[in-house]
Design an enzyme around this catalytic site. Sequence first.
Site, PDB file in Angstrom:
ATOM      1  N   LYS A  85      -8.828   4.755   3.150  1.00  0.00           N
ATOM      2  CA  LYS A  85      -7.388   4.550   3.334  1.00  0.00           C
ATOM      3  C   LYS A  85      -6.986   3.082   3.229  1.00  0.00           C
ATOM      4  O   LYS A  85      -5.804   2.780   3.101  1.00  0.00           O
ATOM      5  CB  LYS A  85      -6.908   5.157   4.649  1.00  0.00           C
ATOM      6  CG  LYS A  85      -7.398   4.512   5.923  1.00  0.00           C
ATOM      7  CD  LYS A  85      -6.920   5.311   7.133  1.00  0.00           C
ATOM      8  CE  LYS A  85      -7.410   4.748   8.441  1.00  0.00           C
ATOM      9  NZ  LYS A  85      -6.847   3.442   8.773  1.00  0.00           N
ATOM     10  N   ASP A  86      -7.966   2.169   3.265  1.00  0.00           N
ATOM     11  CA  ASP A  86      -7.671   0.740   3.103  1.00  0.00           C
ATOM     12  C   ASP A  86      -7.681   0.296   1.646  1.00  0.00           C
ATOM     13  O   ASP A  86      -7.374  -0.867   1.353  1.00  0.00           O
ATOM     14  CB  ASP A  86      -8.707  -0.114   3.863  1.00  0.00           C
ATOM     15  CG  ASP A  86      -8.560  -0.008   5.370  1.00  0.00           C
ATOM     16  OD1 ASP A  86      -7.470   0.376   5.838  1.00  0.00           O
ATOM     17  OD2 ASP A  86      -9.547  -0.295   6.075  1.00  0.00           O
ATOM     18  N   ARG A 133       3.389   4.520   8.179  1.00  0.00           N
ATOM     19  CA  ARG A 133       3.396   5.990   8.127  1.00  0.00           C
ATOM     20  C   ARG A 133       3.504   6.566   9.530  1.00  0.00           C
ATOM     21  O   ARG A 133       4.355   7.419   9.804  1.00  0.00           O
ATOM     22  CB  ARG A 133       2.107   6.490   7.453  1.00  0.00           C
ATOM     23  CG  ARG A 133       1.924   8.014   7.515  1.00  0.00           C
ATOM     24  CD  ARG A 133       0.535   8.412   7.024  1.00  0.00           C
ATOM     25  NE  ARG A 133      -0.529   7.841   7.840  1.00  0.00           N
ATOM     26  CZ  ARG A 133      -1.012   8.407   8.943  1.00  0.00           C
ATOM     27  NH1 ARG A 133      -0.547   9.564   9.364  1.00  0.00           N
ATOM     28  NH2 ARG A 133      -1.979   7.821   9.622  1.00  0.00           N
ATOM     29  N   ARG A 134       2.651   6.092  10.433  1.00  0.00           N
ATOM     30  CA  ARG A 134       2.699   6.613  11.803  1.00  0.00           C
ATOM     31  C   ARG A 134       4.023   6.265  12.471  1.00  0.00           C
ATOM     32  O   ARG A 134       4.613   7.090  13.165  1.00  0.00           O
ATOM     33  CB  ARG A 134       1.519   6.064  12.619  1.00  0.00           C
ATOM     34  CG  ARG A 134       0.169   6.633  12.190  1.00  0.00           C
ATOM     35  CD  ARG A 134      -0.959   6.123  13.070  1.00  0.00           C
ATOM     36  NE  ARG A 134      -2.252   6.614  12.610  1.00  0.00           N
ATOM     37  CZ  ARG A 134      -3.319   5.857  12.420  1.00  0.00           C
ATOM     38  NH1 ARG A 134      -3.261   4.555  12.661  1.00  0.00           N
ATOM     39  NH2 ARG A 134      -4.461   6.388  12.001  1.00  0.00           N
ATOM     40  N   ARG A 151      -1.276  -4.681  16.125  1.00  0.00           N
ATOM     41  CA  ARG A 151      -2.406  -5.019  15.270  1.00  0.00           C
ATOM     42  C   ARG A 151      -3.669  -5.221  16.087  1.00  0.00           C
ATOM     43  O   ARG A 151      -3.655  -5.249  17.315  1.00  0.00           O
ATOM     44  CB  ARG A 151      -2.104  -6.303  14.480  1.00  0.00           C
ATOM     45  CG  ARG A 151      -1.102  -6.162  13.342  1.00  0.00           C
ATOM     46  CD  ARG A 151      -1.630  -5.388  12.143  1.00  0.00           C
ATOM     47  NE  ARG A 151      -2.932  -5.852  11.694  1.00  0.00           N
ATOM     48  CZ  ARG A 151      -3.152  -6.942  10.980  1.00  0.00           C
ATOM     49  NH1 ARG A 151      -2.166  -7.743  10.650  1.00  0.00           N
ATOM     50  NH2 ARG A 151      -4.372  -7.261  10.593  1.00  0.00           N
ATOM     51  N   ARG A 157      -7.031  -2.544  20.351  1.00  0.00           N
ATOM     52  CA  ARG A 157      -5.922  -1.615  20.596  1.00  0.00           C
ATOM     53  C   ARG A 157      -6.176  -0.778  21.851  1.00  0.00           C
ATOM     54  O   ARG A 157      -5.257  -0.520  22.628  1.00  0.00           O
ATOM     55  CB  ARG A 157      -5.722  -0.725  19.376  1.00  0.00           C
ATOM     56  CG  ARG A 157      -5.321  -1.511  18.135  1.00  0.00           C
ATOM     57  CD  ARG A 157      -5.067  -0.612  16.946  1.00  0.00           C
ATOM     58  NE  ARG A 157      -5.225  -1.337  15.699  1.00  0.00           N
ATOM     59  CZ  ARG A 157      -4.780  -0.912  14.525  1.00  0.00           C
ATOM     60  NH1 ARG A 157      -4.137   0.231  14.450  1.00  0.00           N
ATOM     61  NH2 ARG A 157      -4.962  -1.622  13.439  1.00  0.00           N
ATOM     62  N   CYS A 244       1.122  -0.668   1.844  1.00  0.00           N
ATOM     63  CA  CYS A 244       1.442  -0.736   3.275  1.00  0.00           C
ATOM     64  C   CYS A 244       2.946  -0.802   3.509  1.00  0.00           C
ATOM     65  O   CYS A 244       3.399  -0.724   4.642  1.00  0.00           O
ATOM     66  CB  CYS A 244       0.783  -1.958   3.911  1.00  0.00           C
ATOM     67  SG  CYS A 244      -1.008  -1.832   4.010  1.00  0.00           S
TER      68      CYS A 244
END
Length: 308
Positions: A85-86, A133-134, A151, A157, A244
């Site tokens: 996904k990156d 997206r989230r 971030r 996190r 992004c």
Amino acid sequence: MQSNPLRIGTRGSALALAQAHETRARLMAAHDLPEDAFEIVVIKTSGDQIQDRPLSEVGGKGLFTKEIEEAMLDGRIDLAVHSSKDMPTVLPDGLALTAFLPREDVRDAFLSPNAKTLTDLPHGAVVGSSSLRRQAMIKRLRPDIEVVMYRGNLQTRLRKLAEGEVDATLLAYAGLRRLGLEGEVTSLLETEDFLPAVGQGAICIESREGDERTLDMLQAIHDRETQIRLDAERAFLAVLDGSCRTPIGGLALLNGDELTLTGTVLKPDGSEFHNEVRSGRAADAVQIGQAAGEALKAKMGPGFLSSH
């Protein structure tokens, strides 16, 4: 089998290292080689160093791959292990995604000491997420919730959540599982309600085109089903020029020879979204993804993606 160790490039986060170690372990088992036949090379990327701004403001996904790809093109490493996904949809000349490991659970995980699910959060709760997206999907489901930029690596996190900086956060379940942290999960978001990022849960391996020694070794650990699914998802993303900067979700599923791709695109504030579902033969994965992307473009109309 070889004189020089195969050099595996990776970022230095705990999750990136876990993925590199999994790749090495699979290569060791597939080729009956000792650990010292491989060297893990940690490379610091721009994305790791910039922690105070959203990636969309400073260059997008490529910030997590640029320095690693330069090392591969310079011959300092032989392959790179990434979270799919990156990965940008366009790669530098001479490099290609040449193997995928079997895909993990693709769902997003909800983590909160204050509520069991996203729906249960109190009015005006604060949710931390660095993913557009989230953020957009949270706002679509719960427009009353405040979403703040969040971030840092996975451990950072989790620490911020424990310290009460936010009421909840969302993380990829696959990453938590790879680090043995599934116990931190409060609940899981089903893909019917919350489509994952393109490539979520899949480890991909990038190497130089024409590097036969590396390519031959990678073929022994390559998972064809994951590649077919990612071919469709990445083709879908490429049509939408996904980066992004755009809230996009996509998931391809295989049932025998039948591939079904579900895609969504949202406005950043969640106020508007469009979905598309396309099915066809697995052999046509790229075309299915492209068709879904084109169909969503037509539904959105001009200005949807630029109206940020």
